[in-house]
Design a protein around this motif. Structure first.
Motif, PDB file in Angstrom:
ATOM      1  N   LYS A  46       8.582 -27.598   0.184  1.00  0.00           N
ATOM      2  CA  LYS A  46       9.657 -28.299   0.877  1.00  0.00           C
ATOM      3  C   LYS A  46       9.810 -27.833   2.323  1.00  0.00           C
ATOM      4  N   PHE A  47       9.620 -26.554   2.567  1.00  0.00           N
ATOM      5  CA  PHE A  47       9.882 -25.982   3.884  1.00  0.00           C
ATOM      6  C   PHE A  47       8.570 -25.517   4.527  1.00  0.00           C
ATOM      7  N   GLU A  48       8.689 -25.111   5.768  1.00  0.00           N
ATOM      8  CA  GLU A  48       7.559 -24.459   6.397  1.00  0.00           C
ATOM      9  C   GLU A  48       7.250 -23.156   5.657  1.00  0.00           C
ATOM     10  N   ASP A  49       5.986 -22.756   5.680  1.00  0.00           N
ATOM     11  CA  ASP A  49       5.606 -21.520   5.003  1.00  0.00           C
ATOM     12  C   ASP A  49       6.423 -20.347   5.546  1.00  0.00           C
ATOM     13  N   GLN A  50       6.731 -19.396   4.646  1.00  0.00           N
ATOM     14  CA  GLN A  50       7.567 -18.253   4.995  1.00  0.00           C
ATOM     15  C   GLN A  50       6.787 -16.953   4.816  1.00  0.00           C
ATOM     16  N   TRP A  51       7.332 -15.882   5.399  1.00  0.00           N
ATOM     17  CA  TRP A  51       6.691 -14.585   5.230  1.00  0.00           C
ATOM     18  C   TRP A  51       7.759 -13.494   5.181  1.00  0.00           C
ATOM     19  N   ALA A  52       7.380 -12.394   4.577  1.00  0.00           N
ATOM     20  CA  ALA A  52       8.247 -11.219   4.480  1.00  0.00           C
ATOM     21  C   ALA A  52       7.400  -9.980   4.726  1.00  0.00           C
ATOM     22  N   ALA A  53       8.043  -8.945   5.239  1.00  0.00           N
ATOM     23  CA  ALA A  53       7.332  -7.698   5.520  1.00  0.00           C
ATOM     24  C   ALA A  53       8.265  -6.528   5.268  1.00  0.00           C
ATOM     25  N   SER A  54       7.692  -5.374   4.984  1.00  0.00           N
ATOM     26  CA  SER A  54       8.507  -4.182   4.753  1.00  0.00           C
ATOM     27  C   SER A  54       7.709  -2.936   5.096  1.00  0.00           C
ATOM     28  N   LEU A  80       0.857  -1.184   0.000  1.00  0.00           N
ATOM     29  CA  LEU A  80       0.000   0.000   0.000  1.00  0.00           C
ATOM     30  C   LEU A  80       0.893   1.233   0.000  1.00  0.00           C
ATOM     31  N   GLU A  81       0.728   2.101  -0.985  1.00  0.00           N
ATOM     32  CA  GLU A  81       1.514   3.329  -1.058  1.00  0.00           C
ATOM     33  C   GLU A  81       0.580   4.518  -0.838  1.00  0.00           C
ATOM     34  N   MET A  82       0.853   5.274   0.215  1.00  0.00           N
ATOM     35  CA  MET A  82      -0.012   6.384   0.589  1.00  0.00           C
ATOM     36  C   MET A  82       0.778   7.687   0.604  1.00  0.00           C
ATOM     37  N   SER A  83       0.264   8.687  -0.065  1.00  0.00           N
ATOM     38  CA  SER A  83       0.816  10.034   0.031  1.00  0.00           C
ATOM     39  C   SER A  83       0.037  10.765   1.122  1.00  0.00           C
ATOM     40  N   VAL A  84       0.561  10.720   2.328  1.00  0.00           N
ATOM     41  CA  VAL A  84      -0.118  11.348   3.452  1.00  0.00           C
ATOM     42  C   VAL A  84      -0.242  12.847   3.216  1.00  0.00           C
ATOM     43  N   THR A  85       0.831  13.441   2.692  1.00  0.00           N
ATOM     44  CA  THR A  85       0.825  14.824   2.221  1.00  0.00           C
ATOM     45  C   THR A  85       1.515  14.840   0.869  1.00  0.00           C
ATOM     46  N   ASP A  86       1.634  16.017   0.282  1.00  0.00           N
ATOM     47  CA  ASP A  86       2.329  16.118  -0.999  1.00  0.00           C
ATOM     48  C   ASP A  86       3.800  15.745  -0.873  1.00  0.00           C
ATOM     49  N   ARG A  87       4.312  15.779   0.364  1.00  0.00           N
ATOM     50  CA  ARG A  87       5.738  15.544   0.551  1.00  0.00           C
ATOM     51  C   ARG A  87       6.061  14.283   1.348  1.00  0.00           C
ATOM     52  N   PHE A  88       5.087  13.739   2.032  1.00  0.00           N
ATOM     53  CA  PHE A  88       5.348  12.574   2.868  1.00  0.00           C
ATOM     54  C   PHE A  88       4.538  11.386   2.364  1.00  0.00           C
ATOM     55  N   SER A  89       5.235  10.268   2.126  1.00  0.00           N
ATOM     56  CA  SER A  89       4.557   9.051   1.674  1.00  0.00           C
ATOM     57  C   SER A  89       5.052   7.864   2.490  1.00  0.00           C
ATOM     58  N   ILE A  90       4.209   6.856   2.579  1.00  0.00           N
ATOM     59  CA  ILE A  90       4.489   5.664   3.366  1.00  0.00           C
ATOM     60  C   ILE A  90       4.087   4.445   2.560  1.00  0.00           C
ATOM     61  N   ARG A  91       4.889   3.383   2.676  1.00  0.00           N
ATOM     62  CA  ARG A  91       4.586   2.171   1.919  1.00  0.00           C
ATOM     63  C   ARG A  91       4.834   0.935   2.776  1.00  0.00           C
ATOM     64  N   PRO A  92       3.786   0.331   3.350  1.00  0.00           N
ATOM     65  CA  PRO A  92       3.919  -0.965   4.022  1.00  0.00           C
ATOM     66  C   PRO A  92       3.667  -2.098   3.022  1.00  0.00           C
ATOM     67  N   GLY A  93       4.224  -3.268   3.305  1.00  0.00           N
ATOM     68  CA  GLY A  93       4.024  -4.411   2.427  1.00  0.00           C
ATOM     69  C   GLY A  93       4.150  -5.718   3.184  1.00  0.00           C
ATOM     70  N   PHE A  94       3.529  -6.777   2.630  1.00  0.00           N
ATOM     71  CA  PHE A  94       3.567  -8.084   3.279  1.00  0.00           C
ATOM     72  C   PHE A  94       3.455  -9.171   2.217  1.00  0.00           C
ATOM     73  N   ARG A  95       4.187 -10.266   2.430  1.00  0.00           N
ATOM     74  CA  ARG A  95       4.136 -11.437   1.535  1.00  0.00           C
ATOM     75  C   ARG A  95       4.013 -12.699   2.384  1.00  0.00           C
ATOM     76  N   TYR A  96       3.220 -13.645   1.869  1.00  0.00           N
ATOM     77  CA  TYR A  96       3.126 -14.961   2.489  1.00  0.00           C
ATOM     78  C   TYR A  96       3.436 -16.001   1.425  1.00  0.00           C
ATOM     79  N   SER A  97       4.314 -16.943   1.768  1.00  0.00           N
ATOM     80  CA  SER A  97       4.785 -17.935   0.801  1.00  0.00           C
ATOM     81  C   SER A  97       4.419 -19.339   1.261  1.00  0.00           C
ATOM     82  N   PHE A  98       3.662 -20.047   0.429  1.00  0.00           N
ATOM     83  CA  PHE A  98       3.318 -21.443   0.682  1.00  0.00           C
ATOM     84  C   PHE A  98       4.408 -22.309   0.042  1.00  0.00           C
ATOM     85  N   GLN A  99       5.163 -23.040   0.863  1.00  0.00           N
ATOM     86  CA  GLN A  99       6.329 -23.785   0.408  1.00  0.00           C
ATOM     87  C   GLN A  99       6.037 -25.284   0.349  1.00  0.00           C
TER      88      GLN A  99
END
Length: 721
Positions: free
Chosen positions: A445-453, A424-443
């Motif tokens: 061979k291995f246990e399921d994995q996840w990533a975040a940013s 999600l990319e949000m321009s809170v103001t014309d000069r300030f923006s924020i971008r959170p993100g998340f991934r879930y991986s169904f594996q």
């Protein structure tokens, strides 16, 4: 590669045509400089956007940079950039890349956002010499954890190669011939030096259709250095200074590609095909006598490798129900065959030839995103998927593998993962923006994995910019780490099918200032700091000492890195100067299963600069690139069972300097680039790291880092209609 194809490439390459778009001498007007500072990037973005608007710090290597360096493959250009190290393996004929001290298993290499197949995975441990740059628009580099957008193994960062998909003219035809010495070894059109020919054609059929085809031959004839070459016949043990074979083994590569692109209104579709062939020769330094009848022959057991790689990529970008979509489907297959044979040196004959399939990897890959959910410039949501289906095969010839606890058998395994992610990319103001993100991986061979940013960007007055980001990524084990089974009288090394993926956390802060003066002077200054922590790192460890020393891959080690970097760019009239410094601290805690190493931070310093000066009245650009790599230190186990311990050992500092001059003739139809690589004549780097390269034996040796000072001449004829 069939002989007809080789003949086709060689004949047309020597005719003097090629298909690279015509390049002009850098325009140094204020407008062009502003555009340069506002380069459009696509990597990690919801939609293509300028660097200034990107939440991530993106470094761009332009097509002009590649041309100034006369770069033919990715290994030719990456060595000059901060926090990036190209690691050549002269005995295997390949080069890999590391970032922030993490090897190529932690860095992902992509072409048009699709990871490339390699010997041991997808996007990782890629041989840079197998990536041709003839049709490259730009190369984008993002440092830090990129697990949300690019999945497994994007721990240290990503390198995304963006290829050309359009042309400025209806017809763009060009051909390139490049001759290059390998150190002080060169002979025109013979078995010394590096000989490159390339052909490229692009045609804009109409407003909707564009097609292009290209081919490239790179003949690297090897670097003998202090060795005697293929037909050297000195007796074993008599002339140790000049053994048979090559310090850098010979290889011949053929690249071919084709692109078809259709676009109309909001729809763009392209299909890209690449075929790669590599023939690589290994000449055994051990030569023996063999009695045949009454005659004695000098004989060696040699091997040759033949690699074929196919790449298919279908991409569609468009709009449906007001949503923006971007979908890619890719099929890649790499197969390496080996042929063992006896070589009779006096006669040049071969005997007892045996062919094997050495390694094979086939990948079906798809990724897609959907965005513009809110139809709002202030906010954009992206959801996406990534599907990976990998079939891997390795024969016992490439190293014994553990398949059902059986030694010396071939291995065939399938690995799959099915990922979903959102940002999600949000321009809170014309000069300030924020971008959170998340991934879930169904594996599979291995246990399921996840990533975040989480990424933050703030623009201030007077050209100031600030960015901050956090990322959590993961790395999955390689085939070798999972299934290796190598046992002889001196070694017992076993893979571990129960390994778990590594996890990594990274933090980055940066500040940037751009200044434009009425005189035309432009300045860009950036300072950044980053921290990376890798847990459950996979390494070899001692699991038994009786009846013999046994090693096994286990999740046991830790890795920490912090880095402070500063980059600067000055552009004024015909002059452009870039410079950067980096100071890095790395802490590795190694656990051999018997002892644990010190986890103190060891430090490394790097400095780089490149200068370009254009002389418009001469249609000439002069360029120089320099990078200083400071002393590197690491802990290495001394290998003693009586008194096991880790020893602090180091690799000496060295510098790499390249220079070139590029001039255009005949109304810019003919481009000539002349220059030198490795002007400081770096060949061997003193190192106290074990000569075998393993982590469990120590000694003093030299690392073969380059093949000395080399000179090149590149001629490109452009025909634009």
């Amino acid at each position: 590669m069939q002989q007809y194809t080789k003949a086709f490439i060689s004949i047309f390459s020597l005719i003097g045509f090629s298909s690279v778009a015509q390049q002009t001498v850098t325009d140094t007007t204020k407008t062009s400089k502003v555009n340069q500072l506002e380069e459009v990037v696509v990597t990690g973005q919801i939609e293509p956007q300028s660097i200034k608007k990107s939440v991530f710090n993106v470094r761009v290597i332009s097509a002009q940079d590649i041309q100034r360096q006369a770069g033919n493959n990715l290994a030719d250009v990456l060595n000059q950039y901060l926090n990036i190290t190209v690691s050549p393996n002269s005995s295997a004929g390949r080069s890999t890349v590391s970032m922030f001290g993490l090897d190529s298993n932690y860095l992902k290499v992509l072409v048009d956002n699709v990871p490339l197949v390699s010997d041991t995975g997808l996007g990782n441990n890629v041989d840079l010499t197998q990536i041709n740059l003839d049709d490259v628009e730009q190369i984008e580099i993002i440092e830090g954890a990129m697990g949300v957008t690019h999945g497994a193994n994007a721990v240290g960062g990503i390198i995304n190669i963006i290829t050309k998909k359009s042309a400025k003219h209806k017809w763009e035809i060009s051909a390139t011939v490049q001759e290059e010495s390998i150190g002080d070894e060169y002979a025109l059109l013979k078995d010394k030096g590096r000989h490159i020919q390339a052909l490229r054609l692009g045609h804009t059929i109409n407003d909707n259709w564009f097609v292009s085809v290209g081919a490239n031959r790179n003949d690297f004839t090897g670097f003998t250095d202090e060795r005697g070459g293929r037909d050297f016949t000195a007796y074993e043990g008599i002339d140790l200074e000049h053994q048979r074979g090559y310090s850098w083994i010979p290889k011949e590569q053929y690249f071919t590609n084709a692109l078809v692109r259709y676009q109309k209104n909001n729809l763009r579709i392209f299909y890209k095909f690449d075929y790669f062939n590599e023939a690589l020769d290994f000449f055994n330094p051990i030569v023996k006598n063999e009695l045949v009848g009454l005659d004695t022959y000098r004989v060696s057991n040699d091997r040759r490798y033949d690699t074929n790689k196919f790449y298919h990529h279908l991409n569609a970008v468009g709009k449906v129900f007001n949503f923006n979509y971007n979908v890619s489907l890719s099929h890649q297959k790499q197969k390496r065959d080996a042929e063992d044979f006896k070589y009779y040196i006096q006669t040049g004959e071969e005997a007892q030839n045996k062919k094997y399939t050495y390694q094979e990897t086939e990948v079906l890959y798809s990724t897609g995103t959907l965005s513009n959910f809110f139809d709002n410039k202030k906010m954009d949501l992206q959801v996406g998927y990534e599907f990976v289906n990998t079939n891997g095969y390795s024969s016992s010839l490439s190293g014994n593998f553990n398949g059902g606890n059986q030694e010396g058998v071939s291995l065939k395994k399938r690995l799959e993962n099915y990922d979903v992610f959102t940002a999600l990319e949000m321009s809170v103001t014309d000069r300030f923006s924020i971008r959170p993100g998340f991934r879930y991986s169904f594996q599979s061979k291995f246990e399921d994995q996840w990533a975040a940013s989480l990424g933050l960007r703030q623009l201030f007055n007077n050209g100031y910019e600030a960015r901050a980001s956090y990322g959590r990524s993961y790395r999955t084990p390689t085939y070798d780490e999972l299934y290796t089974y190598f046992v002889d009288s001196n070694h017992n090394l076993q893979g571990n099918a129960n390994l778990t993926p590594e996890s990594a956390h990274s933090f980055e802060l940066s500040a940037k200032k751009q200044t434009f003066f009425d005189s035309g002077l432009q300045l860009s200054n950036t300072i950044s700091a980053s921290y990376l922590n890798v847990a459950d790192r996979i390494e070899q460890a001692v699991v038994a000492v009786v009846p013999s020393l046994q090693y096994k891959y286990i999740n046991i080690n830790k890795y920490q890195m912090w880095d402070v970097s500063s980059t600067h760019q000055l552009t004024y009239k015909n002059l452009q100067v870039k410079a950067g410094v980096s100071f890095m601290g790395i802490s590795r805690q190694l656990n051999s299963g018997v002892i644990v190493s010190d986890d103190k931070f060891l430090y490394n310093f790097q400095f780089n600069t490149n200068i370009a000066y254009s002389v418009p009245q001469w249609n000439t650009v002069f360029s120089a690139y320099y990078k200083f790599n400071g002393r590197q230190q690491q802990f290495v186990e001394d290998g003693s069972l009586n008194d096991p311990k880790y020893i602090l050992q180091e690799i000496e500092s060295f510098g790499l300097l390249d220079a070139s001059a590029k001039k255009s003739f005949f109304n810019k139809r003919l481009d000539a680039t002349i220059g030198a690589r490795n002007i400081l004549d770096v060949i061997n780097i003193r190192s106290s790291v074990a000569s075998g390269g393993g982590a469990h034996s120590a000694g003093t040796t030299n690392m073969l880092m380059g093949y000395g000072r080399s000179y090149f001449l590149k001629l490109t004829y452009n025909l634009n209609l």
